[in-house]
Design an enzyme around this catalytic site. Sequence first.
Site, PDB file in Angstrom:
ATOM      1  N   ARG A 272      -6.370 -61.246  34.755  1.00 44.31           N
ATOM      2  CA  ARG A 272      -7.821 -61.347  34.598  1.00 44.31           C
ATOM      3  C   ARG A 272      -8.499 -60.017  34.880  1.00 44.31           C
ATOM      4  O   ARG A 272      -9.409 -59.592  34.154  1.00 44.31           O
ATOM      5  CB  ARG A 272      -8.354 -62.446  35.523  1.00 44.31           C
ATOM      6  CG  ARG A 272      -7.772 -63.822  35.219  1.00 44.31           C
ATOM      7  CD  ARG A 272      -8.027 -64.823  36.339  1.00 44.31           C
ATOM      8  NE  ARG A 272      -9.450 -65.092  36.508  1.00 44.31           N
ATOM      9  CZ  ARG A 272      -9.952 -65.806  37.505  1.00 44.31           C
ATOM     10  NH1 ARG A 272      -9.130 -66.302  38.442  1.00 44.31           N
ATOM     11  NH2 ARG A 272     -11.244 -66.019  37.595  1.00 44.31           N
TER      12      ARG A 272
ATOM     13  N   LEU B  68      -0.580 -69.614  40.983  1.00 42.26           N
ATOM     14  CA  LEU B  68      -1.463 -69.590  39.826  1.00 42.26           C
ATOM     15  C   LEU B  68      -2.872 -69.919  40.307  1.00 42.26           C
ATOM     16  O   LEU B  68      -3.048 -70.752  41.192  1.00 42.26           O
ATOM     17  CB  LEU B  68      -1.039 -70.618  38.774  1.00 42.26           C
ATOM     18  CG  LEU B  68       0.306 -70.396  38.064  1.00 42.26           C
ATOM     19  CD1 LEU B  68       0.598 -71.562  37.122  1.00 42.26           C
ATOM     20  CD2 LEU B  68       0.326 -69.078  37.306  1.00 42.26           C
ATOM     21  N   ASP B  69      -3.873 -69.276  39.711  1.00 44.07           N
ATOM     22  CA  ASP B  69      -5.249 -69.576  40.070  1.00 44.07           C
ATOM     23  C   ASP B  69      -5.580 -71.033  39.742  1.00 44.07           C
ATOM     24  O   ASP B  69      -4.924 -71.664  38.901  1.00 44.07           O
ATOM     25  CB  ASP B  69      -6.212 -68.660  39.314  1.00 44.07           C
ATOM     26  CG  ASP B  69      -6.011 -67.198  39.668  1.00 44.07           C
ATOM     27  OD1 ASP B  69      -5.588 -66.929  40.807  1.00 44.07           O
ATOM     28  OD2 ASP B  69      -6.267 -66.341  38.809  1.00 44.07           O
ATOM     29  N   LYS B  70      -6.607 -71.548  40.376  1.00 47.11           N
ATOM     30  CA  LYS B  70      -6.984 -72.951  40.234  1.00 47.11           C
ATOM     31  C   LYS B  70      -7.079 -73.385  38.773  1.00 47.11           C
ATOM     32  O   LYS B  70      -6.558 -74.436  38.392  1.00 47.11           O
ATOM     33  CB  LYS B  70      -8.331 -73.201  40.937  1.00 47.11           C
ATOM     34  CG  LYS B  70      -8.885 -74.606  40.759  1.00 47.11           C
ATOM     35  CD  LYS B  70     -10.237 -74.745  41.437  1.00 47.11           C
ATOM     36  CE  LYS B  70     -10.822 -76.132  41.191  1.00 47.11           C
ATOM     37  NZ  LYS B  70     -12.163 -76.289  41.832  1.00 47.11           N
TER      38      LYS B  70
END
Length: 318
Positions: free
Chosen positions: A236, A137-139
């Site tokens: 995104r 997962l992205d930050k």
Amino acid sequence: MQTIHHTATIPTTAAGSRLDAVLPQLFPDYSRAKLQQWLLDGHITIDGQTHIPGKTKVKGSEAITLTATPQVETVWQAEAMPLNIVYEDEVLLVINKPAGLVTHPAPGNPDHTLINAVLHHCPLNQQLPRGGIVHRLDKDTTGLLLIAKTAESLRYFIELLKTREISREYRALVKGEMISGGSVDAPIGRHPKDRKRQAVVALGKPALTHYRIITRFRGYTLLQLHLATGRTHQIRVHMSHLGYPIVGDPVYSGRLHCPPQTAIDVKHALQHFKRQALHAYRLSFIHPQTLKSQSFSAPLPDDFKDLLTLLEQYHVMD
């Protein structure tokens, strides 16, 4: 470190492009700098020839071979950090990741990451590739993340990912009033000019995202999304590609433009929501040992819920 060996064919649609721009699209698992170095060192052949300059314009249909031995990675350190464990047994962990936490060490983030905490909790994961991480997962994306605790379960889950047998459901608040649900089937690869970003590109890897509307607001839409594939920044990039970028996304959303007559408190909340409003809500899979279906969910984090509460108070559409 084991030697890697990959082959690819440059598509005819890339004719006229620079070789050093095409390689990251063919081999997206490696950075542009690493590929350029391998090209310079003769580890990449083009139709059997080595040391081809990166600025060379390709014709299309060339056969590419990459053979190299990556440098040994630095051993990740265990750190005593809190973990929000949703489920754990002897072969797997399901974590609810908060915003602001990087999944694993990388340049600029050498420690204080999720995997550092996992290694403290499960020291034997140091022996597993990527510390046992099945997907990332992205930050600033919150929610559920799956981690294997054995080599066997890691291989099992990676195979499930390939065959699209791990269900990953997300919640996202996007800009704009969507009319209906649908799917985005568009390949994703490195941005041709900015290697820190991803983009829909002809030479990208196949990427498929399904979405449906949960709630429409004036100027915004709350979505439920399912990942059929797992490309970097997939949701995104796909939502931005559709013209409905995720609220707060610092990379793919652009400047904030609130609809006319937006209430002051809503505008203030949107202006101070400094991360993408994206949450990994549900995770489902067949357990590697019991072979029974398992499903886990994680509630929206407080900042996301507070933003939705404001939107519902002022802008719910019929």
